[in-house]
Design a protein around this motif. Structure first.
Motif, PDB file in Angstrom:
ATOM      1  N   GLY A  78       6.448   0.279  -3.388  1.00 51.69           N
ATOM      2  CA  GLY A  78       5.636  -0.334  -4.438  1.00 51.69           C
ATOM      3  C   GLY A  78       5.986   0.300  -5.779  1.00 51.69           C
ATOM      4  N   HIS A 109      12.332  -4.231  -1.370  1.00 49.28           N
ATOM      5  CA  HIS A 109      11.448  -4.875  -2.346  1.00 49.28           C
ATOM      6  C   HIS A 109      11.392  -6.358  -2.025  1.00 49.28           C
ATOM      7  N   ASN A 143       8.889   0.206   1.502  1.00 44.85           N
ATOM      8  CA  ASN A 143       8.630  -0.452   0.230  1.00 44.85           C
ATOM      9  C   ASN A 143       7.667   0.471  -0.520  1.00 44.85           C
TER      10      ASN A 143
END
Ligand code: DHK
Length: 146
Positions: A79, A103, A77
């Motif tokens: 971000g 996500h 992930n």
């Protein structure tokens, strides 16, 4: 590296704030909960997880380089770096292992700038909007695909 080597779970900027950060978007589980979920999921199949978090792009890239020849797959992930980082995308092809982009939220139902990912074109699979279950789904997928 064998196909049964550990799976690397990477989390990028701000994911250390899971549990307190916008719980209406990201839920109430902490990053420790997420890592524990990943480990439980892998261990059910006799597999191991290594986990790494950083708020820094360079530290994530260094960890991805170190995965080459060691880890058998990557769950990431990224971000906010998802939507900005060519360097992260370039790093992710270096270990030559399958990459699953995760996500927690459904990025496609959010602001337009979240709709584009630099990572998706080099990812084997993309998961969005399943909450933290998406990490478990990614681990199951990597183990199942071998
Ligand atoms: C997490 C972030 O930190 C955001 O920058 C992404 C992603 C979405 C998530 O849904 O897990 O846009």
């Amino acid at each position: 590296m064998s196909a049964s080597g550990p799976i690397l779970v990477l989390n990028g900027p701000n994911l250390n704030m899971l549990g307190t950060r916008q719980p209406e978007v990201y839920g109430s589980d902490t990053l420790d909960d997420v890592v524990a979920l990943c480990r439980r999921t892998a261990e059910r199949h006799g597999r191991a997880v290594t986990a790494f978090h950083s708020n820094s792009e360079g530290a994530l890239i260094d960890r991805i380089h170190a995965a080459r020849g060691v880890e058998s797959g990557i769950v990431i992930n990224p971000g906010g770096l998802t939507h900005t980082s060519v360097a992260l995308r370039d790093a992710l092809v270096i270990p030559e292992v399958p990459v699953v982009e995760v996500h927690i939220s459904n990025v496609h139902a959010r602001e337009e700038f979240r709709h584009h990912s630099f990572v998706s074109p080099i990812a084997t699979a993309v998961v969005a909007g399943m909450g933290v279950f998406g990490y478990a789904a990614a681990i199951e997928f990597l183990i199942e695909r071998g």
